[in-house]
Write a protein that holds these residues in place. Structure first.
Motif, mmCIF file in Angstrom:
data_model
loop_
_atom_site.group_PDB
_atom_site.id
_atom_site.type_symbol
_atom_site.label_atom_id
_atom_site.label_comp_id
_atom_site.label_asym_id
_atom_site.label_seq_id
_atom_site.Cartn_x
_atom_site.Cartn_y
_atom_site.Cartn_z
ATOM 1 N N THR A 2 0.842 -1.194 0.000
ATOM 2 C CA THR A 2 0.000 0.000 0.000
ATOM 3 C C THR A 2 0.875 1.241 0.000
ATOM 4 O O THR A 2 2.010 1.233 0.490
ATOM 5 C CB THR A 2 -0.945 0.043 1.220
ATOM 6 O OG1 THR A 2 -0.168 0.052 2.407
ATOM 7 C CG2 THR A 2 -1.899 -1.125 1.223
ATOM 8 N N TYR A 3 0.326 2.301 -0.547
ATOM 9 C CA TYR A 3 1.020 3.574 -0.661
ATOM 10 C C TYR A 3 0.194 4.639 0.050
ATOM 11 O O TYR A 3 -1.027 4.529 0.125
ATOM 12 C CB TYR A 3 1.186 3.956 -2.133
ATOM 13 C CG TYR A 3 1.939 2.921 -2.924
ATOM 14 C CD1 TYR A 3 3.316 2.968 -3.021
ATOM 15 C CD2 TYR A 3 1.270 1.883 -3.567
ATOM 16 C CE1 TYR A 3 4.018 2.013 -3.734
ATOM 17 C CE2 TYR A 3 1.957 0.925 -4.289
ATOM 18 C CZ TYR A 3 3.332 0.994 -4.364
ATOM 19 O OH TYR A 3 4.028 0.051 -5.073
ATOM 20 N N THR A 4 0.854 5.662 0.533
ATOM 21 C CA THR A 4 0.152 6.774 1.160
ATOM 22 C C THR A 4 0.166 7.952 0.199
ATOM 23 O O THR A 4 1.235 8.438 -0.187
ATOM 24 C CB THR A 4 0.810 7.169 2.494
ATOM 25 O OG1 THR A 4 0.823 6.027 3.356
ATOM 26 C CG2 THR A 4 0.054 8.297 3.162
ATOM 27 N N LEU A 5 -1.018 8.398 -0.170
ATOM 28 C CA LEU A 5 -1.180 9.540 -1.072
ATOM 29 C C LEU A 5 -1.937 10.640 -0.339
ATOM 30 O O LEU A 5 -2.594 10.383 0.661
ATOM 31 C CB LEU A 5 -1.972 9.136 -2.311
ATOM 32 C CG LEU A 5 -1.476 7.931 -3.113
ATOM 33 C CD1 LEU A 5 -2.377 7.704 -4.314
ATOM 34 C CD2 LEU A 5 -0.050 8.113 -3.552
ATOM 35 N N ALA A 8 -7.593 15.343 -2.225
ATOM 36 C CA ALA A 8 -7.935 16.724 -2.560
ATOM 37 C C ALA A 8 -8.109 17.580 -1.312
ATOM 38 O O ALA A 8 -7.908 18.796 -1.347
ATOM 39 C CB ALA A 8 -9.204 16.756 -3.405
ATOM 40 N N ASP A 9 -8.456 16.945 -0.192
ATOM 41 C CA ASP A 9 -8.611 17.665 1.071
ATOM 42 C C ASP A 9 -7.286 17.847 1.805
ATOM 43 O O ASP A 9 -7.242 18.410 2.896
ATOM 44 C CB ASP A 9 -9.613 16.950 1.968
ATOM 45 C CG ASP A 9 -9.200 15.517 2.284
ATOM 46 O OD1 ASP A 9 -8.128 15.059 1.833
ATOM 47 O OD2 ASP A 9 -9.975 14.838 2.994
ATOM 48 N N GLY A 10 -6.192 17.353 1.213
ATOM 49 C CA GLY A 10 -4.869 17.477 1.828
ATOM 50 C C GLY A 10 -4.573 16.444 2.889
ATOM 51 O O GLY A 10 -3.526 16.478 3.524
ATOM 52 N N LYS A 11 -5.480 15.487 3.067
ATOM 53 C CA LYS A 11 -5.294 14.451 4.082
ATOM 54 C C LYS A 11 -4.761 13.174 3.436
ATOM 55 O O LYS A 11 -5.146 12.832 2.324
ATOM 56 C CB LYS A 11 -6.609 14.176 4.796
ATOM 57 C CG LYS A 11 -7.085 15.365 5.600
ATOM 58 C CD LYS A 11 -8.364 15.061 6.311
ATOM 59 C CE LYS A 11 -8.819 16.299 7.080
ATOM 60 N NZ LYS A 11 -10.103 16.086 7.725
ATOM 61 N N PRO A 12 -3.896 12.460 4.152
ATOM 62 C CA PRO A 12 -3.353 11.210 3.607
ATOM 63 C C PRO A 12 -4.383 10.090 3.583
ATOM 64 O O PRO A 12 -5.293 10.049 4.409
ATOM 65 C CB PRO A 12 -2.210 10.872 4.557
ATOM 66 C CG PRO A 12 -2.486 11.620 5.806
ATOM 67 C CD PRO A 12 -3.336 12.804 5.445
ATOM 68 N N TYR A 13 -4.233 9.218 2.595
ATOM 69 C CA TYR A 13 -5.070 8.022 2.510
ATOM 70 C C TYR A 13 -4.232 6.904 1.912
ATOM 71 O O TYR A 13 -3.239 7.142 1.248
ATOM 72 C CB TYR A 13 -6.348 8.278 1.704
ATOM 73 C CG TYR A 13 -6.115 8.479 0.225
ATOM 74 C CD1 TYR A 13 -6.204 7.408 -0.674
ATOM 75 C CD2 TYR A 13 -5.824 9.727 -0.294
ATOM 76 C CE1 TYR A 13 -5.996 7.583 -2.032
ATOM 77 C CE2 TYR A 13 -5.616 9.919 -1.648
ATOM 78 C CZ TYR A 13 -5.708 8.848 -2.516
ATOM 79 O OH TYR A 13 -5.493 9.027 -3.857
ATOM 80 N N ARG A 14 -4.647 5.680 2.167
ATOM 81 C CA ARG A 14 -3.954 4.493 1.654
ATOM 82 C C ARG A 14 -4.463 4.166 0.257
ATOM 83 O O ARG A 14 -5.648 4.288 -0.018
ATOM 84 C CB ARG A 14 -4.174 3.299 2.571
ATOM 85 C CG ARG A 14 -3.626 3.482 3.958
ATOM 86 C CD ARG A 14 -2.153 3.261 3.959
ATOM 87 N NE ARG A 14 -1.636 3.414 5.312
ATOM 88 C CZ ARG A 14 -0.378 3.535 5.575
ATOM 89 N NH1 ARG A 14 0.498 3.506 4.602
ATOM 90 N NH2 ARG A 14 0.042 3.675 6.802
ATOM 91 N N ALA A 20 1.189 9.194 -8.977
ATOM 92 C CA ALA A 20 1.696 9.556 -10.294
ATOM 93 C C ALA A 20 2.558 10.815 -10.234
ATOM 94 O O ALA A 20 3.377 11.055 -11.114
ATOM 95 C CB ALA A 20 0.537 9.768 -11.261
ATOM 96 N N LEU A 21 2.369 11.612 -9.182
ATOM 97 C CA LEU A 21 3.111 12.863 -9.003
ATOM 98 C C LEU A 21 3.647 12.934 -7.586
ATOM 99 O O LEU A 21 3.032 12.425 -6.652
ATOM 100 C CB LEU A 21 2.191 14.070 -9.253
ATOM 101 C CG LEU A 21 1.599 14.186 -10.653
ATOM 102 C CD1 LEU A 21 0.504 15.229 -10.666
ATOM 103 C CD2 LEU A 21 2.684 14.528 -11.654
ATOM 104 N N GLY A 22 4.774 13.598 -7.435
ATOM 105 C CA GLY A 22 5.355 13.820 -6.121
ATOM 106 C C GLY A 22 5.258 15.286 -5.761
ATOM 107 O O GLY A 22 5.061 16.133 -6.629
ATOM 108 N N ARG A 51 8.238 14.837 1.602
ATOM 109 C CA ARG A 51 7.751 14.334 0.316
ATOM 110 C C ARG A 51 6.340 13.782 0.461
ATOM 111 O O ARG A 51 6.024 13.081 1.432
ATOM 112 C CB ARG A 51 8.690 13.221 -0.155
ATOM 113 C CG ARG A 51 8.447 12.742 -1.545
ATOM 114 C CD ARG A 51 9.151 13.624 -2.521
ATOM 115 N NE ARG A 51 9.329 12.881 -3.771
ATOM 116 C CZ ARG A 51 9.218 13.422 -4.945
ATOM 117 N NH1 ARG A 51 8.975 14.702 -5.058
ATOM 118 N NH2 ARG A 51 9.384 12.712 -6.025
ATOM 119 N N VAL A 52 5.476 14.150 -0.479
ATOM 120 C CA VAL A 52 4.105 13.647 -0.533
ATOM 121 C C VAL A 52 3.836 13.170 -1.962
ATOM 122 O O VAL A 52 4.589 13.500 -2.887
ATOM 123 C CB VAL A 52 3.076 14.727 -0.127
ATOM 124 C CG1 VAL A 52 3.234 15.093 1.341
ATOM 125 C CG2 VAL A 52 3.193 15.955 -1.006
#
Length: 84
Positions: A2-5, A8-14, A20-22, A51-52
């Motif tokens: 799993t990855y953490t992205l 749109a609300d600026g909150k992390p999710y799995r 696709a972008l950093g 980094r996000v």
């Protein structure tokens, strides 16, 4: 795996899919994963702590991030001109 992205609300999710972008949390910039400027910053060290990752450009913009002036030049110039 799993990855953490960021959403749109600026909150992390799995996510089962990698971003696709950093981006950089403090500078509020997003760009391609192969961006030369980001890769240089990552090689120096502390950049990685901020980094996000985003699924797409629309999500990055909605979260309040701006395009990178190096790897997304056209998008950056459009963003800059829209600001006035």
């Amino acid at each position: 795996m799993t990855y953490t992205l960021l959403g749109a609300d600026g909150k992390p999710y799995r996510s089962a899919v990698p971003g696709a972008l950093g981006g950089h949390r403090r500078l509020r910039i997003y760009g391609r994963l192969d961006c030369p400027a980001a890769l240089r910053a990552l090689s120096r060290g502390p950049y990685a702590a901020h980094r996000v990752f985003f699924a797409d450009e629309r999500t990055a913009v909605a979260a309040g991030y701006r395009p990178c002036a190096v790897c997304l030049r056209a998008e950056y110039l459009a963003w800059k001109s829209a600001r006035g």
